[in-house]
Scaffold this active site. Structure first.
Site, mmCIF file in Angstrom:
data_model
loop_
_atom_site.group_PDB
_atom_site.id
_atom_site.type_symbol
_atom_site.label_atom_id
_atom_site.label_comp_id
_atom_site.label_asym_id
_atom_site.label_seq_id
_atom_site.Cartn_x
_atom_site.Cartn_y
_atom_site.Cartn_z
ATOM 1 N N GLU A 154 0.835 -1.214 0.000
ATOM 2 C CA GLU A 154 0.000 0.000 0.000
ATOM 3 C C GLU A 154 0.869 1.265 0.000
ATOM 4 O O GLU A 154 0.450 2.314 -0.454
ATOM 5 C CB GLU A 154 -0.937 0.024 1.218
ATOM 6 C CG GLU A 154 -2.101 -0.967 1.150
ATOM 7 C CD GLU A 154 -3.257 -0.520 0.245
ATOM 8 O OE1 GLU A 154 -3.458 0.684 0.054
ATOM 9 O OE2 GLU A 154 -3.956 -1.420 -0.287
ATOM 10 N N CYS A 188 -3.289 -13.447 -1.091
ATOM 11 C CA CYS A 188 -3.742 -12.078 -0.853
ATOM 12 C C CYS A 188 -3.489 -11.342 -2.165
ATOM 13 O O CYS A 188 -2.392 -11.432 -2.729
ATOM 14 C CB CYS A 188 -2.947 -11.463 0.294
ATOM 15 S SG CYS A 188 -3.170 -9.679 0.435
HETATM 16 N N1 DGL Z 1 -6.005 -7.712 -0.755
HETATM 17 C C1 DGL Z 1 -6.518 -8.326 0.394
HETATM 18 C C2 DGL Z 1 -6.533 -9.805 0.384
HETATM 19 O O1 DGL Z 1 -6.532 -10.346 -0.693
HETATM 20 C C3 DGL Z 1 -6.643 -7.646 1.669
HETATM 21 C C4 DGL Z 1 -5.440 -7.277 2.418
HETATM 22 C C5 DGL Z 1 -5.842 -6.597 3.691
HETATM 23 O O2 DGL Z 1 -6.672 -5.707 3.634
HETATM 24 O O3 DGL Z 1 -5.320 -6.980 4.730
HETATM 25 O O4 DGL Z 1 -6.566 -10.463 1.382
#
Ligand code: DGL
Length: 275
Positions: A154, A188
């Site tokens: 991020e 993720c």
């Molecule tokens: N992009 C996310 C995922 O696939 C979320 C990451 C997060 O907000 O901790 O888990």
């Protein structure tokens, strides 16, 4: 044929890995992307909070008259049950990343030793184990949570030689190297932006599965099977975020390799939370 947009959401920029693949394979589709950047991360939150946020995010996307919704977020996909989705009474298809990513991993794995690196709540949910047992019960799953990768991504710390991100990855990849996985699911959707770095650190011996891209490809199949594809050459994508547009668009460049500032707007998180 259906020219309504596809709705895609994530807690932040991670879901852009799905958008990038959708742009490549379905250029004629309109897309509404929602990144809940005001409430990121989701991955360290409780199941109850994740479900609450996910339902609000889905309801927000519904206000755009979307024809299908992709939860391009491993955390949401692994914590939202079929019953939760049923309760939303959606009259459009809904898809997450867990089953598509697991199917892609099974197709690639030669030895059935599959790793999944994801957020803490995704690993805790056991969703990948359940998915793998339903597809290839003989395969072995090694899971490891890598929560600190989300803030690093991020904040744009994704360049190949970044020492902080490399140090974190060294620690997070260790169990997969020790257990000699032949395939690693980037469970993720924030992680695939680190694809080259991970590949490099694993010595290019392990198949990597981009969960966001795998889900985008299954979205394409689903739209085709249900006759929901758009009939235009070039679609447009709009982005909505619950925190500053600048931060989002700066980091989004690492995913999409283009400037999306003109198509990105801020939406007050209180509006989303009221849905
Ligand atoms: N992009 C996310 C995922 O696939 C979320 C990451 C997060 O907000 O901790 O888990």
């Amino acid at each position: 044929m259906d020219n309504r947009p596809i709705g895609v959401f994530d807690s932040g920029v991670g879901g852009l890995t799905s958008v990038r693949e959708l742009h490549r394979i379905l250029p004629g589709e309109d897309i509404v992307y929602f990144g809940d950047t005001g409430r990121v991360p989701y991955g360290s939150r409780s199941k109850t909070t994740i479900k609450k946020y996910a339902k609000q995010d889905i309801n927000y996307l519904r206000t755009f008259n979307v024809k299908a919704i992709l939860a391009a977020c491993g955390t949401v996909s692994s914590n939202l049950s079929d019953k939760d989705v049923e309760e939303l009474a959606l009259d459009i298809p809904f898809m997450g990343v867990v089953m598509p990513a697991t199917r892609a991993a099974c197709a690639l794995s030669q030895e059935g030793r599959i790793g999944v690196m994801a957020t803490t709540s995704t690993i805790r949910s056991g969703a990948y184990g359940k998915a793998l047992r339903s597809i290839q019960p003989t395969a072995r799953l090694i899971g490891n949570a890598a929560p600190l990768l989300v803030p690093l991504v991020e904040n744009g710390l994704t360049d190949m030689e970044n020492p902080v991100t490399r140090l974190m990855l060294q620690q997070y990849l260790e169990p997969f190297i020790r257990e000699e996985v032949d395939t690693l699911i980037l469970g993720c959707t924030h992680y695939p932006v680190l694809y080259d770095m991970i590949n490099d650190m694993l010595g290019y011996r392990v198949n990597l599965v981009d969960s966001g891209a795998a889900a985008a490809r299954e979205m394409q199949v689903m739209l085709c099977e249900q006759g929901l594809q758009a009939n235009r050459e070039q679609g447009t994508t709009v982005y909505r975020v619950t925190d500053t547009v600048d931060n989002f668009t700066a980091v989004a460049g690492n995913f999409l390799f283009k400037d999306i500032e003109a198509s990105t707007e801020y939406v007050d998180v209180d509006i989303v939370a009221s849905l």
